[in-house]
Enzyme design. Structure first.
Site, PDB file in Angstrom:
ATOM      1  N   GLU A 108       9.775 -15.020 -10.170  1.00 14.49           N
ATOM      2  CA  GLU A 108       8.412 -14.496 -10.126  1.00 14.49           C
ATOM      3  C   GLU A 108       7.964 -14.155 -11.544  1.00 14.49           C
ATOM      4  OE1 GLU A 108       7.333 -12.788  -6.092  1.00 14.49           O
ATOM      5  OE2 GLU A 108       8.423 -11.212  -7.109  1.00 14.49           O
ATOM      6  N   GLY A 145      -0.048 -10.689  -1.945  1.00 13.53           N
ATOM      7  CA  GLY A 145      -1.386 -10.536  -1.363  1.00 13.53           C
ATOM      8  C   GLY A 145      -1.648 -11.436  -0.164  1.00 13.53           C
ATOM      9  N   HIS A 193      12.244  -6.418  -8.111  1.00 12.65           N
ATOM     10  CA  HIS A 193      10.866  -6.913  -8.137  1.00 12.65           C
ATOM     11  C   HIS A 193      10.226  -6.476  -9.456  1.00 12.65           C
ATOM     12  CE1 HIS A 193       6.593  -7.232  -7.231  1.00 12.65           C
ATOM     13  NE2 HIS A 193       6.948  -8.167  -6.377  1.00 12.65           N
ATOM     14  N   SER A 239       1.081 -15.067  -7.124  1.00 12.11           N
ATOM     15  CA  SER A 239      -0.250 -15.559  -6.735  1.00 12.11           C
ATOM     16  C   SER A 239      -0.195 -16.821  -5.881  1.00 12.11           C
ATOM     17  CB  SER A 239      -1.144 -15.763  -7.966  1.00 12.11           C
ATOM     18  OG  SER A 239      -1.413 -14.514  -8.575  1.00 12.11           O
ATOM     19  N   ASN A 257       5.946  -9.966   0.863  1.00 10.68           N
ATOM     20  CA  ASN A 257       6.175  -8.625   0.300  1.00 10.68           C
ATOM     21  C   ASN A 257       4.872  -7.851   0.415  1.00 10.68           C
ATOM     22  OD1 ASN A 257       6.767  -6.367  -1.210  1.00 10.68           O
ATOM     23  ND2 ASN A 257       6.587  -7.420  -3.186  1.00 10.68           N
ATOM     24  N   TRP A 258       4.843  -6.906   1.334  1.00  6.30           N
ATOM     25  CA  TRP A 258       3.590  -6.178   1.576  1.00  6.30           C
ATOM     26  C   TRP A 258       3.334  -5.069   0.557  1.00  6.30           C
ATOM     27  CZ3 TRP A 258       3.730  -5.310   7.630  1.00  6.30           C
ATOM     28  CH2 TRP A 258       3.504  -6.541   8.265  1.00  6.30           C
ATOM     29  N   LYS A 259       4.309  -4.798  -0.292  1.00  7.19           N
ATOM     30  CA  LYS A 259       4.158  -3.696  -1.267  1.00  7.19           C
ATOM     31  C   LYS A 259       3.748  -2.424  -0.519  1.00  7.19           C
ATOM     32  CE  LYS A 259       2.753  -7.274  -4.438  1.00  7.19           C
ATOM     33  NZ  LYS A 259       2.561  -7.570  -5.824  1.00  7.19           N
ATOM     34  N   GLU A 307       7.534  -5.172 -10.164  1.00  5.46           N
ATOM     35  CA  GLU A 307       6.922  -3.833 -10.186  1.00  5.46           C
ATOM     36  C   GLU A 307       7.997  -2.755 -10.309  1.00  5.46           C
ATOM     37  OE1 GLU A 307       4.520  -4.545  -6.715  1.00  5.46           O
ATOM     38  OE2 GLU A 307       3.487  -6.050  -7.925  1.00  5.46           O
ATOM     39  N   GLY A 324       0.039 -11.014  -8.687  1.00  2.00           N
ATOM     40  CA  GLY A 324      -1.175 -10.251  -8.407  1.00  2.00           C
ATOM     41  C   GLY A 324      -2.297 -10.521  -9.392  1.00  2.00           C
TER      42      GLY A 324
HETATM   43  C1  PEP Z   1       4.958 -10.289  -5.067  1.00  2.00           C
HETATM   44  O1  PEP Z   1       4.607  -9.163  -4.787  1.00  2.00           O
HETATM   45  O2  PEP Z   1       6.166 -10.569  -5.055  1.00  2.00           O
HETATM   46  C2  PEP Z   1       3.931 -11.291  -5.378  1.00  2.00           C
HETATM   47  C3  PEP Z   1       4.320 -12.477  -5.745  1.00  2.00           C
HETATM   48  O3  PEP Z   1       2.619 -10.897  -5.285  1.00  2.00           O
HETATM   49  P1  PEP Z   1       1.295 -11.874  -5.291  1.00  2.00           P
HETATM   50  O4  PEP Z   1       1.610 -13.012  -4.368  1.00  2.00           O
HETATM   51  O5  PEP Z   1       0.189 -11.005  -4.784  1.00  2.00           O
HETATM   52  O6  PEP Z   1       1.122 -12.344  -6.688  1.00  2.00           O
END
Ligand code: PEP
Length: 253
Positions: free
Chosen positions: A170, A237, A98, A215, A11-13, A100, A176
């Site tokens: 998640e 990330g 998600h 993460s 997931n590049w956001k 976010e 993040g």
């Molecule tokens: C995500 O955006 O779904 C995610 C898990 O981000 P990160 O790996 O950066 O925690």
């Protein structure tokens, strides 16, 4: 399109425009043999979807998706994208719910239900993201919260649609932040998710991929992937840099 486990999703956001997207895949493709086990899915910003679709056109093992959709197909909804238009643009999957979207943009459970329906009705696959906040975990409410996010969606699904449904657990506190759930924590929640799904779909629930996200890094990915009931990873990330992501894709399942 068949989705095979392990599913390694990036997931590049809000990162990587069209040029960076082409450069990412030019670097990634030679590092990932086309006959690797499992499915790779990348969720670029929707402005970079066309670039991703163009570069991966010859690779059926790598899919592109969108990070969110609106539930209406078309009309006066300035700024939104819809599942049918994403499908037409070459997306094969969509993330829904998600953390976010839920916590930064205030998306409700009812909205995630409408979005999953829109995604499946447009013949895309949906990855429904679920997870608890740190306060919910510390107060012992984590499983109840996840059940509350899953149940309303599960109630709308037909058995026929299950092959196009994935779940990503998640925990909000791990996204993040550099804090990862332990493989045991992930396995415990994945088992709970599986049980909720089994209440609705019986033995068919065992085929629904459940991904872990939060993460994930090259260092912790092997242990998380090896945990019981973990069928793949959703990575933020650490999916942005092609050689790091390729090394995670190469972890034996
Ligand atoms: C995500 O955006 O779904 C995610 C898990 O981000 P990160 O790996 O950066 O925690």
């Amino acid at each position: 399109m068949t989705i095979q486990t392990p599913v390694i999703a990036g997931n590049w956001k809000l990162n990587h425009g069209p040029e960076e997207t082409r450069a990412f895949f030019r670097a990634l493709l030679p590092e990932v043999p086309a006959d690797h086990v499992g499915t790779i899915a990348i969720f670029p910003p929707s402005l970079s979807l066309a670039a991703a679709v163009e570069v991966i056109a010859t690779r059926t093992d790598i899919l592109a998706g969108v990070q969110d959709v609106y539930w209406e197909s078309r009309g006066a909804f300035t700024g939104e994208i819809s599942a049918p238009l994403a499908h037409e643009a070459g997306a094969q999957l969509a993330l829904v719910g998600h953390s976010e979207r839920r916590h930064v943009f205030g998306e409700s459970i009812e909205e995630t239900v409408k979005k999953v329906r829109a995604v499946l009705d447009a013949e895309l696959s949906a990855i429904l993201c679920v997870g608890e906040t740190i306060e919910e975990r510390e107060s012992g409410a984590a499983q109840g919260v996840v059940t509350g996010q899953l149940e309303p969606v599960a109630g709308t699904l037909s058995q026929m649609e299950l092959s196009r449904v994935l779940i990503a657990y998640e925990p909000v506190w791990a996204i993040g932040t550099g804090r990862t759930a332990s493989p045991a924590d992930a396995a415990e929640m994945h088992l709970h998710v599986r049980e909720v799904l089994a209440k609705h779909f019986g033995s068919a629930a065992s085929a629904i991929p459940i991904l872990y996200g939060g993460s994930v890094k090259q260092e912790n990915a092997p242990d998380l992937l090896a945990a019981p009931e973990v069928d793949g990873l959703l990575i933020g990330g650490a999916s942005l840099e092609p050689s790091t992501f390729a090394r995670i894709c190469a972890i034996p399942s």
